[in-house]
Design a protein around this motif. Structure first.
Motif, mmCIF file in Angstrom:
data_model
loop_
_atom_site.group_PDB
_atom_site.id
_atom_site.type_symbol
_atom_site.label_atom_id
_atom_site.label_comp_id
_atom_site.label_asym_id
_atom_site.label_seq_id
_atom_site.Cartn_x
_atom_site.Cartn_y
_atom_site.Cartn_z
ATOM 1 N N TYR A 76 -10.940 -50.024 -30.315
ATOM 2 C CA TYR A 76 -10.766 -51.327 -28.761
ATOM 3 C C TYR A 76 -11.712 -51.586 -29.030
ATOM 4 O O TYR A 76 -12.520 -51.171 -29.253
ATOM 5 N N ASP A 77 -11.543 -52.874 -29.232
ATOM 6 C CA ASP A 77 -13.556 -53.963 -28.663
ATOM 7 C C ASP A 77 -13.615 -53.407 -27.343
ATOM 8 O O ASP A 77 -13.374 -54.678 -26.646
ATOM 9 N N LEU A 78 -14.424 -53.495 -27.329
ATOM 10 C CA LEU A 78 -15.113 -52.835 -25.715
ATOM 11 C C LEU A 78 -16.706 -52.196 -25.594
ATOM 12 O O LEU A 78 -17.100 -52.081 -26.870
ATOM 13 N N PRO A 79 -17.497 -52.876 -24.962
ATOM 14 C CA PRO A 79 -19.413 -52.838 -25.285
ATOM 15 C C PRO A 79 -19.225 -51.669 -24.480
ATOM 16 O O PRO A 79 -19.780 -51.081 -23.683
ATOM 17 N N ILE A 80 -18.629 -50.299 -25.261
ATOM 18 C CA ILE A 80 -19.583 -49.135 -25.227
ATOM 19 C C ILE A 80 -20.233 -48.619 -26.307
ATOM 20 O O ILE A 80 -20.020 -48.731 -27.505
ATOM 21 N N ASP A 81 -21.584 -47.652 -26.282
ATOM 22 C CA ASP A 81 -22.137 -47.154 -27.441
ATOM 23 C C ASP A 81 -21.192 -45.997 -27.799
ATOM 24 O O ASP A 81 -21.595 -44.805 -26.974
ATOM 25 N N ILE A 90 -19.797 -27.655 -31.059
ATOM 26 C CA ILE A 90 -18.898 -28.834 -30.615
ATOM 27 C C ILE A 90 -18.488 -29.264 -32.063
ATOM 28 O O ILE A 90 -17.783 -30.737 -31.804
ATOM 29 N N GLU A 91 -19.881 -29.552 -32.673
ATOM 30 C CA GLU A 91 -19.132 -31.077 -34.134
ATOM 31 C C GLU A 91 -17.707 -30.219 -34.795
ATOM 32 O O GLU A 91 -17.004 -31.428 -35.377
ATOM 33 N N ALA A 92 -17.717 -29.214 -34.332
ATOM 34 C CA ALA A 92 -16.340 -29.085 -35.539
ATOM 35 C C ALA A 92 -15.395 -29.193 -34.433
ATOM 36 O O ALA A 92 -13.738 -29.768 -35.398
ATOM 37 N N SER A 93 -15.307 -29.086 -33.336
ATOM 38 C CA SER A 93 -14.425 -30.586 -32.755
ATOM 39 C C SER A 93 -14.106 -31.722 -33.032
ATOM 40 O O SER A 93 -12.693 -32.673 -32.413
ATOM 41 N N ASN A 94 -15.033 -32.430 -33.700
ATOM 42 C CA ASN A 94 -14.615 -33.806 -33.990
ATOM 43 C C ASN A 94 -14.481 -34.883 -32.115
ATOM 44 O O ASN A 94 -13.643 -35.913 -32.592
ATOM 45 N N GLY A 95 -15.222 -34.382 -31.876
ATOM 46 C CA GLY A 95 -15.184 -35.309 -30.747
ATOM 47 C C GLY A 95 -13.920 -34.923 -29.401
ATOM 48 O O GLY A 95 -14.465 -35.342 -28.724
ATOM 49 N N LEU A 96 -13.635 -33.852 -29.924
ATOM 50 C CA LEU A 96 -12.157 -33.367 -28.839
ATOM 51 C C LEU A 96 -12.918 -33.172 -28.035
ATOM 52 O O LEU A 96 -12.638 -33.378 -26.572
ATOM 53 N N LEU A 97 -13.625 -32.203 -28.062
ATOM 54 C CA LEU A 97 -14.502 -31.290 -26.569
ATOM 55 C C LEU A 97 -15.346 -32.520 -25.514
ATOM 56 O O LEU A 97 -15.406 -32.890 -24.401
ATOM 57 N N LEU A 98 -15.288 -34.213 -25.874
ATOM 58 C CA LEU A 98 -15.502 -35.013 -25.190
ATOM 59 C C LEU A 98 -14.657 -35.872 -25.123
ATOM 60 O O LEU A 98 -15.005 -37.047 -24.762
ATOM 61 N N ALA A 99 -13.357 -35.629 -24.927
ATOM 62 C CA ALA A 99 -12.634 -36.275 -25.013
ATOM 63 C C ALA A 99 -12.517 -36.731 -23.444
ATOM 64 O O ALA A 99 -12.543 -38.138 -22.554
ATOM 65 N N GLU A 100 -13.217 -35.720 -22.091
ATOM 66 C CA GLU A 100 -13.671 -36.308 -21.085
ATOM 67 C C GLU A 100 -13.766 -37.679 -20.704
ATOM 68 O O GLU A 100 -14.061 -38.270 -20.479
ATOM 69 N N ALA A 101 -15.339 -37.376 -21.280
ATOM 70 C CA ALA A 101 -16.385 -38.003 -21.321
ATOM 71 C C ALA A 101 -15.667 -39.963 -21.776
ATOM 72 O O ALA A 101 -15.983 -40.540 -20.956
ATOM 73 N N ALA A 102 -15.500 -39.573 -22.355
ATOM 74 C CA ALA A 102 -14.484 -40.739 -23.420
ATOM 75 C C ALA A 102 -13.599 -41.276 -22.537
ATOM 76 O O ALA A 102 -13.596 -42.589 -21.952
ATOM 77 N N MET A 103 -12.585 -40.727 -21.937
ATOM 78 C CA MET A 103 -11.376 -41.274 -20.862
ATOM 79 C C MET A 103 -12.381 -42.022 -19.736
ATOM 80 O O MET A 103 -11.882 -42.896 -19.211
ATOM 81 N N ALA A 153 -15.487 -43.274 -19.727
ATOM 82 C CA ALA A 153 -16.455 -44.286 -20.445
ATOM 83 C C ALA A 153 -15.309 -45.522 -20.794
ATOM 84 O O ALA A 153 -15.639 -47.018 -20.035
ATOM 85 N N LEU A 154 -13.953 -45.825 -20.931
ATOM 86 C CA LEU A 154 -12.621 -46.183 -20.770
ATOM 87 C C LEU A 154 -12.813 -45.962 -19.310
ATOM 88 O O LEU A 154 -12.163 -48.438 -18.832
ATOM 89 N N ALA A 155 -12.435 -46.035 -18.154
ATOM 90 C CA ALA A 155 -12.225 -45.863 -17.118
ATOM 91 C C ALA A 155 -13.147 -47.067 -16.690
ATOM 92 O O ALA A 155 -12.665 -47.877 -15.271
ATOM 93 N N ASP A 156 -14.215 -47.493 -17.217
ATOM 94 C CA ASP A 156 -15.453 -48.563 -16.338
ATOM 95 C C ASP A 156 -14.459 -49.760 -16.644
ATOM 96 O O ASP A 156 -14.814 -50.371 -16.633
ATOM 97 N N HIS A 157 -13.801 -50.266 -17.964
ATOM 98 C CA HIS A 157 -13.116 -51.072 -18.676
ATOM 99 C C HIS A 157 -11.403 -51.486 -17.699
ATOM 100 O O HIS A 157 -10.668 -52.388 -18.321
ATOM 101 N N MET A 158 -11.472 -50.123 -17.386
ATOM 102 C CA MET A 158 -9.569 -50.223 -17.558
ATOM 103 C C MET A 158 -8.985 -48.949 -15.771
ATOM 104 O O MET A 158 -10.338 -48.098 -15.705
ATOM 105 N N PRO A 159 -7.924 -49.255 -15.358
ATOM 106 C CA PRO A 159 -7.780 -48.072 -15.149
ATOM 107 C C PRO A 159 -7.694 -46.998 -15.140
ATOM 108 O O PRO A 159 -7.319 -46.872 -16.617
#
Length: 446
Positions: free
Chosen positions: A409-414, A358-371, A373-379
């Protein structure tokens, strides 16, 4: 010389389970048919169809009868069924005054089919026990690894994190459905075959249904409303079940093989087989066998359905197709259950490699989660576009996806907190609980 991989002294151990194989040996076939002939005589004696002394004599003979398979070979080749030769052997061993009452009012198919059902009754007990053991092992794995993150893979590619415990629970859920099907399957399958020459028991006159009921009771079988000589749906139902079971075990084995590849190394399927030339090889032989047996049964089920097309009140050719097909399916299932229990009980789970992949993907496996997280602040379409762009940056630079997004992106996301794959396993816990509760309920019913 062996004609099939099942009875070969070379490959037999790989493709069979000894206990299942015993129930399909020639001796077991003869023993079951003799049991039916004995119970038939006893039932007819109890109902006054044949003299009680004759019934007792026949029962006594059947109890001590030891008929070698070769004694039935020539008669089977001539008659297309072993029962006439079997009856001849029994009559030769009963005293002359009572010999004529052996097989009274029955037909060959009554004896052969009922003998088969008696053996399948024992097979079902064996296979249910093996399925239950496997379910228990998979349940333990699901519980132990409910919090173990692993890369889910869709269309062979890494998708999102999931729980390895959930993966085990998914395998288990199908096993539980196969167990749940068994009571209904038993009810339909474990039925006396008794119709006489043309299916109406005409030779037994007004005592026909009395004998039928007595015979069924003595053999521990149910009674079919109408004879099933030419209606083979219960056997096809059973063959379907065999195919479903081996299909599930093959799917599980295929997952294990893929996760055990050297480049992945998330699982180690216990002991393995070696190569004749490469000392480094440890081949997942048990898992390979499971996939092979699943594909074997998937092909044979079509032949079983072809065999259902019996003509009128008796079919020789379609009946013979069953003899060629069903035993292979039963033996394959017995072998698959043996291999699956070994595979599951010896499975080594490499949690550190699961995390590393999982770590070897450099976060690419978490792309859905990232999307999301951003969707809480934009369409959401805009969020998806930004994450897609960030994924390209990750592939070009080797940075972690969440670091790219944090810097962009300067957003209040942990973002640092969201890097933990254990945060992204969704409802795995609840799903595992549901499967384990289903297993508990099934165990309580049993």
């Amino acid at each position: 010389m062996s004609l099939t991989a099942f009875d070969s002294q070379i490959t037999g151990l790989m493709f069979t389970d000894s206990k299942t194989s015993e129930l399909f040996s020639d001796d077991a076939v003869i023993k079951a048919m003799v049991q039916v002939e004995s119970a038939l005589a006893a039932a007819e004696g109890a109902c006054g169809v044949i003299p009680k002394e004759a019934a007792a004599a026949i029962e006594k003979t059947c109890a001590r009868a030891r008929i070698a398979p070769y004694r039935l070979a020539e008669g089977t080749a001539k008659d297309g069924v072993p029962v006439p030769a079997l009856v001849k052997e029994l009559r030769s061993q009963v005293d002359k005054d009572h010999a004529r009452f052996v097989h009274w009012g029955a037909t060959s198919q009554d004896i052969a089919d009922t003998g088969l059902v008696l053996r399948l009754k024992a097979v079902l007990d064996l296979h249910e026990s093996a399925l239950t053991r496997l379910a228990r092992t998979l349940g333990d794995l699901a519980q132990a690894h409910r919090n173990t993150p692993v890369a889910a893979r869709t269309r062979t590619q890494q998708a999102t994190p999931t729980s390895f415990g959930l993966k085990c629970a998914v395998w288990l859920s199908a096993i539980l459905r196969h167990l749940d099907r068994l009571p209904g399957l038993r009810e339909r399958l474990l039925t006396l075959s008794f119709g006489g020459a043309a299916g109406n028991l005409a030779a037994l006159g007004d005592k026909a249904t009395d004998v039928e009921a007595e015979l069924a009771a003595r053999l521990g079988l149910s009674i079919s409303p109408a004879p099933w000589h030419v209606m083979r749906d219960s056997l096809d139902d059973y063959a379907n079940w065999l195919t479903l079971v081996t299909g599930t075990l093959g799917k599980m084995a295929q997952d294990v093989m893929l996760m055990a590849q050297n480049e992945v190394a998330e699982l180690k399927p216990g002991s393995g087989g070696g190569s004749s030339t490469m000392p480094n090889k440890v081949n997942p032989v048990g898992a390979e066998v499971l996939v092979a047996l699943a594909r074997q049964n998937a092909g044979l089920i079509a032949t079983m359905h072809q065999a259902a097309l019996h003509e009128h009140e008796r079919s020789g050719s379609n009946w013979a197709i069953e003899w060629l097909t069903l035993p292979q399916m039963v033996l394959a299932t017995g072998a698959a259950l043996k291999e699956a229990n070994t595979l599951a009980s010896e499975l080594v789970v490499r949690t550190e490699n699961m995390r590393a992949n999982i770590e070897a993907s450099n976060g690419l496996l978490l792309a859905e989660a990232a999307m999301f997280a951003l969707a809480d602040h934009m369409p959401r379409p805009e969020a998806q576009e930004k994450v897609t762009k960030a994924c390209r940056v990750v592939n070009e630079t080797g940075q972690h996806l969440f670091d790219v997004l944090k810097d962009s992106y300067d957003l209040p996301i942990d973002w640092n907190g969201l890097k933990d794959p254990a945060c992204h396993m969704g409802a795995s816990d609840q799903m595992i609980d549901r499967v384990l509760e289903s297993f508990q309920k099934l165990a309580e019913k049993a």
